[in-house]
Design an enzyme around this catalytic site. Structure first.
Site, PDB file in Angstrom:
ATOM      1  N   TYR A 169      67.934  12.681  46.940  1.00 21.36           N
ATOM      2  CA  TYR A 169      66.910  13.712  46.765  1.00 21.36           C
ATOM      3  C   TYR A 169      66.385  13.710  45.328  1.00 21.36           C
ATOM      4  O   TYR A 169      65.176  13.711  45.099  1.00 21.36           O
ATOM      5  CB  TYR A 169      67.499  15.079  47.113  1.00 21.36           C
ATOM      6  CG  TYR A 169      66.523  16.220  47.005  1.00 21.36           C
ATOM      7  CD1 TYR A 169      65.613  16.463  48.024  1.00 21.36           C
ATOM      8  CD2 TYR A 169      66.513  17.063  45.897  1.00 21.36           C
ATOM      9  CE1 TYR A 169      64.706  17.517  47.935  1.00 21.36           C
ATOM     10  CE2 TYR A 169      65.616  18.108  45.802  1.00 21.36           C
ATOM     11  CZ  TYR A 169      64.722  18.335  46.825  1.00 21.36           C
ATOM     12  OH  TYR A 169      63.825  19.378  46.738  1.00 21.36           O
ATOM     13  N   LYS A 173      62.536  12.773  44.297  1.00 12.47           N
ATOM     14  CA  LYS A 173      61.675  13.779  43.672  1.00 12.47           C
ATOM     15  C   LYS A 173      61.288  13.369  42.248  1.00 12.47           C
ATOM     16  O   LYS A 173      60.182  13.654  41.790  1.00 12.47           O
ATOM     17  CB  LYS A 173      62.365  15.139  43.675  1.00 12.47           C
ATOM     18  CG  LYS A 173      62.525  15.743  45.077  1.00 12.47           C
ATOM     19  CD  LYS A 173      61.186  15.934  45.766  1.00 12.47           C
ATOM     20  CE  LYS A 173      61.319  16.698  47.077  1.00 12.47           C
ATOM     21  NZ  LYS A 173      60.011  16.946  47.719  1.00 12.47           N
TER      22      LYS A 173
END
Length: 264
Positions: A169, A173
């Protein structure tokens, strides 16, 4: 001849309006994406809402009424992305004005245990999918005279997530933040502005494990200088700013909306 007619009233808020524009919001079936769709719709846009859960999208369309079109979409699937953009362009009568890349997933656990398939799926949804949608939206936006892309990253694209361990993640991102810079720089002179939002801790499906747990909630209060998690409406201003003409001279930036988490 002189006239006594009053001068037009100066209305700076009008720059935030989206009347007559067509917008796509991915990940719109719940949480922040659902709120984003409501906000753009409230500002006057026709909103094409996308997510894998078609039933939830239909519920949202029924709730908001006119100017909402539901398109079940898996952003990790190229054909699904193409169908979404083509539908939005048809809905807009040949134009596309706003794209909000909000869909996202995460796997939580130590990096050494993250399964390869979870890593690949996370990057496919959080980074490759948004890039593909940006590419697909580019030509219709140029043909429309310009457009605005808002990539929803995360404060964990700016800083590490540990003790909430989620390597895929954070990597995806962080990649989205720099992709936003690069596309913003490449496309600005073509009339397509690319910017982003980096939310902090907000209530959503992805963060639901945090709430109701005393240690997790204390962690959020300690880490955010404002001393609390974000309220749903506290992303509205950043979204409208970046999606509208109010940010016409803003290019390639990701705005943290995190209660100060990344400021210290």
């Amino acid at each position: 001849m002189p006239t006594d007619a009053p001068a037009p009233r100066f209305d700076p808020a009008s720059a935030f309006r989206l009347d007559g524009r067509t917008a796509i919001v991915t990940g719109a079936s719940a949480g922040l994406g659902r709120r984003f769709a409501r906000v753009l719709h409230g500002a006057g846009a026709t909103v094409v809402v996308a997510a894998r859960r078609g039933g939830a999208l239909e519920d949202l369309a029924a709730e908001l009424g006119d100017r909402v079109v539901a398109v079940p979409t898996d952003v990790a699937d190229p054909a699904s992305c193409q169908h979404l953009v083509e539908t939005a362009v048809d809905v807009g009568g040949g134009s596309l004005d706003v794209l909000v890349n909000n869909a996202g997933i995460s796997w939580i656990g130590p990096a050494e245990q993250e399964p390869p398939e979870e890593w690949e799926r996370t990057l496919a949804v959080n980074l490759t999918g948004p890039f593909r949608l940006c590419q697909l939206a580019f030509e219709p936006m140029v043909a429309s005279g310009g457009g605005a892309i808002v990539n929803v990253s995360s404060m964990l694209g700016l800083v590490a997530g540990t003790p909430v361990k989620q390597a895929g993640y954070c990597a995806s991102k962080g990649g989205l933040v720099n992709l936003t810079r690069e596309l913003g720089a490449q496309w600005a002179r073509k009339g397509v502005r690319v910017n982003g939002i980096a939310p902090g801790w907000f209530h959503s499906e992805m963060t639901e494990v945090m709430w109701g747990d005393d240690a997790s909630e204390a962690y959020v209060r300690r880490g955010a200088p404002i001393g609390r998690e974000g309220a749903e409406h506290e992303l509205d201003g950043a979204l409208l700013f970046l999606a509208s003409d109010a940010s016409s001279y803003v290019v390639g930036h990701t705005i943290p909306v995190d209660g100060g988490w990344t400021a210290v």
